[in-house]
Scaffold this active site. Structure first.
Site, short mmCIF file in Angstrom:
data_model
loop_
_atom_site.label_atom_id
_atom_site.label_comp_id
_atom_site.label_asym_id
_atom_site.label_seq_id
_atom_site.Cartn_x
_atom_site.Cartn_y
_atom_site.Cartn_z
N ASP A 183 -12.54 6.12 4.16
CA ASP A 183 -11.79 7.15 4.75
C ASP A 183 -11.72 8.46 4.17
OD1 ASP A 183 -9.35 8.36 4.54
OD2 ASP A 183 -8.36 7.15 2.66
N ASP B 19 -4.63 3.70 10.07
CA ASP B 19 -5.64 2.73 8.82
C ASP B 19 -5.99 1.32 9.70
OD1 ASP B 19 -6.04 4.62 7.23
OD2 ASP B 19 -4.94 3.86 5.24
N TYR C 218 0.95 -1.17 -0.18
CA TYR C 218 -0.36 0.02 0.19
C TYR C 218 1.15 1.46 0.37
CZ TYR C 218 -3.60 3.05 1.29
OH TYR C 218 -4.67 4.07 2.38
#
Lengths: 124, 124
Positions: free
Chosen positions: A38, A99, A14
């Protein structure tokens, strides 16, 4: 169940996708029916097409991610802290984010949630 | 909606509760019907009695928390990274954790989730 090695590789993949500015690299980490929230509290992005459009727009800001501290792996979840630097309307902006990725048995992300808000942004 | 100031104070109060080894201080941060999932993937603790028993046992290990990086605040959530040091069977153990707190409108935690696993423990 996804392994710690699979989850760790996905998180590094990522970061690398942003480094290269390649939305398809990011999308490839997600299951077809994945959900992205997000930041947390905003409308969900569902499936590869919406997720690709979201990351293409994010990466257009030149956003780069720097991991902070180890990736936390709990059963089918990875949680990780990082700092993002990006440029909006000519201004360099820093955002501190955490995250969480939830994985399916094939090691693909089925749910991503990004925790940050105005108090985590500087340079606006 | 809980404010950033309320959420930040709750996280610092949580760290302080461990510093003092006072389970009641931790419990006071939670709503009566709160849920604790610590670590993620283990059975839920529900309500003040179960939560108090859980923290009393945690604090009996001498666990102390050190925040790492800023608290991320997203709408009604706070997410934060920290390192725990505790003693089990005479061994000093370090655990890297990310917690998420979800808050109700009164600024009490209604859901807590702790993300960590074996790959985040050293000294075992």
């Amino acid at each position: 169940m996804a392994t710690v090695e699979q989850m760790t590789a996905a998180v590094h993949g990522y970061v690398e996708a942003f480094e290269k500015g390649d939305a398809d690299l990011a999308v490839a980490l997600f299951a077809q029916d994945a959900i992205v929230e997000d930041p947390v509290g905003t409308p969900l992005k569902r499936g590869h097409d919406e997720i690709r459009a979201f990351y293409a727009a994010s990466m257009a800001t030149g956003a780069k991610l720097k991991l902070e501290g180890p990736i936390r792996c709990a059963t089918d979840y990875a949680a990780f802290a990082f700092r993002v630097q990006l440029t909006l309307e000519g201004k360099l902006i820093t955002v501190d984010v955490i995250d969480t990725f939830r994985f399916n048995n094939e090691g693909k992300v089925i749910e991503m949630r990004a925790f940050f808000g105005p108090s985590n942004m500087t340079g606006m």
